[in-house]
Scaffold this motif. Sequence first.
Motif, PDB file in Angstrom:
ATOM      1  N   THR A 129       0.838  -1.203   0.000  1.00 32.87           N
ATOM      2  CA  THR A 129       0.000   0.000   0.000  1.00 32.87           C
ATOM      3  C   THR A 129       0.873   1.252   0.000  1.00 32.87           C
ATOM      4  O   THR A 129       0.508   2.259  -0.606  1.00 32.87           O
ATOM      5  N   GLU A 130       2.022   1.177   0.632  1.00 34.95           N
ATOM      6  CA  GLU A 130       2.963   2.299   0.653  1.00 34.95           C
ATOM      7  C   GLU A 130       3.584   2.508  -0.728  1.00 34.95           C
ATOM      8  O   GLU A 130       3.790   3.648  -1.164  1.00 34.95           O
ATOM      9  N   ALA A 131       3.871   1.423  -1.442  1.00 38.19           N
ATOM     10  CA  ALA A 131       4.440   1.530  -2.794  1.00 38.19           C
ATOM     11  C   ALA A 131       3.469   2.240  -3.739  1.00 38.19           C
ATOM     12  O   ALA A 131       3.874   3.100  -4.532  1.00 38.19           O
ATOM     13  N   LEU A 132       2.185   1.901  -3.658  1.00 41.05           N
ATOM     14  CA  LEU A 132       1.207   2.582  -4.495  1.00 41.05           C
ATOM     15  C   LEU A 132       1.111   4.055  -4.102  1.00 41.05           C
ATOM     16  O   LEU A 132       1.031   4.931  -4.974  1.00 41.05           O
ATOM     17  N   LEU A 133       1.134   4.355  -2.821  1.00 40.35           N
ATOM     18  CA  LEU A 133       1.098   5.743  -2.361  1.00 40.35           C
ATOM     19  C   LEU A 133       2.243   6.533  -2.989  1.00 40.35           C
ATOM     20  O   LEU A 133       2.049   7.631  -3.517  1.00 40.35           O
ATOM     21  N   ASN A 134       3.432   5.975  -2.945  1.00 41.20           N
ATOM     22  CA  ASN A 134       4.601   6.657  -3.513  1.00 41.20           C
ATOM     23  C   ASN A 134       4.474   6.844  -5.021  1.00 41.20           C
ATOM     24  O   ASN A 134       4.864   7.885  -5.552  1.00 41.20           O
ATOM     25  N   ASP A 135       3.918   5.845  -5.711  1.00 41.01           N
ATOM     26  CA  ASP A 135       3.740   5.954  -7.155  1.00 41.01           C
ATOM     27  C   ASP A 135       2.640   6.943  -7.534  1.00 41.01           C
ATOM     28  O   ASP A 135       2.655   7.495  -8.634  1.00 41.01           O
ATOM     29  N   LEU A 136       1.670   7.161  -6.644  1.00 39.57           N
ATOM     30  CA  LEU A 136       0.586   8.107  -6.925  1.00 39.57           C
ATOM     31  C   LEU A 136       0.951   9.555  -6.581  1.00 39.57           C
ATOM     32  O   LEU A 136       0.276  10.487  -7.014  1.00 39.57           O
ATOM     33  N   ARG A 137       1.989   9.759  -5.796  1.00 35.38           N
ATOM     34  CA  ARG A 137       2.366  11.116  -5.370  1.00 35.38           C
ATOM     35  C   ARG A 137       2.529  12.103  -6.533  1.00 35.38           C
ATOM     36  O   ARG A 137       2.096  13.251  -6.424  1.00 35.38           O
ATOM     37  N   PRO A 138       3.132  11.709  -7.652  1.00 33.34           N
ATOM     38  CA  PRO A 138       3.257  12.668  -8.766  1.00 33.34           C
ATOM     39  C   PRO A 138       1.897  13.149  -9.310  1.00 33.34           C
ATOM     40  O   PRO A 138       1.819  14.235  -9.881  1.00 33.34           O
ATOM     41  N   PHE A 139       0.842  12.369  -9.134  1.00 42.67           N
ATOM     42  CA  PHE A 139      -0.496  12.770  -9.589  1.00 42.67           C
ATOM     43  C   PHE A 139      -1.134  13.747  -8.605  1.00 42.67           C
ATOM     44  O   PHE A 139      -2.086  14.431  -8.949  1.00 42.67           O
ATOM     45  N   GLY A 140      -0.636  13.771  -7.386  1.00 48.19           N
ATOM     46  CA  GLY A 140      -1.222  14.574  -6.318  1.00 48.19           C
ATOM     47  C   GLY A 140      -2.122  13.701  -5.463  1.00 48.19           C
ATOM     48  O   GLY A 140      -2.834  12.848  -5.990  1.00 48.19           O
ATOM     49  N   ILE A 141      -2.067  13.867  -4.179  1.00 47.92           N
ATOM     50  CA  ILE A 141      -2.896  13.089  -3.252  1.00 47.92           C
ATOM     51  C   ILE A 141      -3.772  14.071  -2.486  1.00 47.92           C
ATOM     52  O   ILE A 141      -3.266  14.925  -1.768  1.00 47.92           O
ATOM     53  N   TYR A 142      -5.080  13.963  -2.658  1.00 48.12           N
ATOM     54  CA  TYR A 142      -5.996  14.779  -1.866  1.00 48.12           C
ATOM     55  C   TYR A 142      -6.174  14.187  -0.474  1.00 48.12           C
ATOM     56  O   TYR A 142      -6.239  14.898   0.514  1.00 48.12           O
ATOM     57  N   GLU A 143      -6.257  12.857  -0.442  1.00 50.10           N
ATOM     58  CA  GLU A 143      -6.527  12.182   0.831  1.00 50.10           C
ATOM     59  C   GLU A 143      -5.988  10.761   0.746  1.00 50.10           C
ATOM     60  O   GLU A 143      -5.996  10.141  -0.319  1.00 50.10           O
ATOM     61  N   PHE A 144      -5.531  10.255   1.888  1.00 50.43           N
ATOM     62  CA  PHE A 144      -5.027   8.884   1.973  1.00 50.43           C
ATOM     63  C   PHE A 144      -5.391   8.337   3.345  1.00 50.43           C
ATOM     64  O   PHE A 144      -5.264   9.030   4.352  1.00 50.43           O
ATOM     65  N   VAL A 145      -5.827   7.092   3.378  1.00 54.79           N
ATOM     66  CA  VAL A 145      -6.115   6.424   4.651  1.00 54.79           C
ATOM     67  C   VAL A 145      -5.779   4.941   4.502  1.00 54.79           C
ATOM     68  O   VAL A 145      -5.972   4.349   3.447  1.00 54.79           O
ATOM     69  N   ARG A 146      -5.216   4.381   5.571  1.00 54.42           N
ATOM     70  CA  ARG A 146      -4.881   2.959   5.588  1.00 54.42           C
ATOM     71  C   ARG A 146      -5.466   2.362   6.856  1.00 54.42           C
ATOM     72  O   ARG A 146      -5.367   2.944   7.933  1.00 54.42           O
ATOM     73  N   SER A 147      -6.078   1.206   6.742  1.00 60.38           N
ATOM     74  CA  SER A 147      -6.662   0.538   7.902  1.00 60.38           C
ATOM     75  C   SER A 147      -5.568  -0.106   8.741  1.00 60.38           C
ATOM     76  O   SER A 147      -4.423  -0.204   8.312  1.00 60.38           O
ATOM     77  N   GLY A 148      -5.952  -0.581   9.887  1.00 58.93           N
ATOM     78  CA  GLY A 148      -5.063  -1.430  10.660  1.00 58.93           C
ATOM     79  C   GLY A 148      -5.066  -2.830  10.063  1.00 58.93           C
ATOM     80  O   GLY A 148      -5.826  -3.144   9.155  1.00 58.93           O
ATOM     81  N   ARG A 149      -4.223  -3.646  10.589  1.00 57.41           N
ATOM     82  CA  ARG A 149      -4.087  -5.016  10.113  1.00 57.41           C
ATOM     83  C   ARG A 149      -5.323  -5.834  10.462  1.00 57.41           C
ATOM     84  O   ARG A 149      -5.832  -5.773  11.571  1.00 57.41           O
ATOM     85  N   VAL A 150      -5.793  -6.604   9.497  1.00 55.86           N
ATOM     86  CA  VAL A 150      -6.858  -7.581   9.703  1.00 55.86           C
ATOM     87  C   VAL A 150      -6.205  -8.946   9.545  1.00 55.86           C
ATOM     88  O   VAL A 150      -5.485  -9.173   8.581  1.00 55.86           O
ATOM     89  N   VAL A 151      -6.425  -9.846  10.522  1.00 53.52           N
ATOM     90  CA  VAL A 151      -5.712 -11.128  10.501  1.00 53.52           C
ATOM     91  C   VAL A 151      -6.650 -12.314  10.655  1.00 53.52           C
ATOM     92  O   VAL A 151      -7.710 -12.222  11.264  1.00 53.52           O
ATOM     93  N   ILE A 152      -6.206 -13.389  10.095  1.00 53.15           N
ATOM     94  CA  ILE A 152      -6.741 -14.726  10.349  1.00 53.15           C
ATOM     95  C   ILE A 152      -5.537 -15.528  10.814  1.00 53.15           C
ATOM     96  O   ILE A 152      -4.483 -15.501  10.175  1.00 53.15           O
ATOM     97  N   VAL A 153      -5.671 -16.220  11.926  1.00 47.15           N
ATOM     98  CA  VAL A 153      -4.532 -16.986  12.440  1.00 47.15           C
ATOM     99  C   VAL A 153      -4.448 -18.318  11.719  1.00 47.15           C
ATOM    100  O   VAL A 153      -5.462 -18.920  11.363  1.00 47.15           O
ATOM    101  N   LYS A 154      -3.219 -18.772  11.461  1.00 52.26           N
ATOM    102  CA  LYS A 154      -3.015 -20.047  10.769  1.00 52.26           C
ATOM    103  C   LYS A 154      -3.414 -21.235  11.637  1.00 52.26           C
ATOM    104  O   LYS A 154      -4.082 -22.128  11.152  1.00 52.26           O
ATOM    105  N   PRO A 155      -3.025 -21.243  12.940  1.00 53.04           N
ATOM    106  CA  PRO A 155      -3.551 -22.333  13.770  1.00 53.04           C
ATOM    107  C   PRO A 155      -5.065 -22.145  13.895  1.00 53.04           C
ATOM    108  O   PRO A 155      -5.556 -21.025  13.805  1.00 53.04           O
ATOM    109  N   MET A 156      -5.786 -23.210  14.095  1.00 52.66           N
ATOM    110  CA  MET A 156      -7.231 -23.084  14.280  1.00 52.66           C
ATOM    111  C   MET A 156      -7.480 -22.109  15.419  1.00 52.66           C
ATOM    112  O   MET A 156      -6.708 -22.049  16.374  1.00 52.66           O
ATOM    113  N   GLU A 157      -8.541 -21.360  15.326  1.00 44.36           N
ATOM    114  CA  GLU A 157      -8.829 -20.321  16.315  1.00 44.36           C
ATOM    115  C   GLU A 157      -8.839 -20.937  17.721  1.00 44.36           C
ATOM    116  O   GLU A 157      -9.640 -21.801  18.022  1.00 44.36           O
TER     117      GLU A 157
END
Length: 182
Positions: A138-166
Motif C-alpha cells: 500500500t505504501e508503494a502505491l502511495l509513492n507511485d501516486l504522489r506525482p499525480f497529487g494526493i488529496y486524501e489517503f487512509v490505511r486501515s489497521g491489520r486484519v488477521v486470520i490466524v493459521k492455527p485453528m482459532e
Amino acid sequence: MKKTENTIYTMVIFSENKMGILARIVTNITRRHINIDSITSSVSSIEGIHRYTIVMKLSEERVRKLTAQIDKQVDVLKAFYYTNEEVVYQEIALYKIPAKSFYDGDSSEALVRKHNARVLSIESEYIVIEKTGHYRETEALLNDLRPFGIYEFVRSGRVVIVKPMERLNSYLASIEEGHEEA
C-alpha cells in the motif's frame, strides 16, 4: 528467526462487546510504554464475541507478560499473541487523487493495474482508488501516486486470520468440559 525487541507481534483479544474495554486494553499497553502500530476491532466468528487485533513491536517476553495482564481484565474472555509467520494478514488503503491528473496520460491506469488496485469511485474532481495488501504494497502505491497529487489517503489497521485453528473455540470448549465435570 531470532525474536528481538523489534519483533512484530499481533495480539488478538476476545471479549463481549462492553463499553470501555478497548480503553482499558489500550491503557494497559501504553502504561508499559509500548507503541501500538495498528488496532482494529470487529465481531468474531462466535456470536456475541468481539475481536480486537493489535499490532506492536516488542520482545517475546514483554508480549507474553502483556498478554497475561490483558487476559486478567474483567470482560476479556481470552487474549493470544502471534508472530507474522502464524497469521495471514492484509490492510486496506484508499487514495483520493485529482481526476484531471489521473486522466492526463495512459500511465495512471497502467499504474492501477500494476499494483493490483481498483478504482472505487470516479467523480468530476477526484478518483478514489482501493488497494489491499501488506504495508509495503500500500505504501508503494502511495509513492507511485504522489506525482499525480494526493488529496486524501487512509490505511486501515491489520486484519488477521490466524493459521492455527482459532484457539478461542478450544479454550471455550475446555471451560465447558470443566463445568460439566464439576
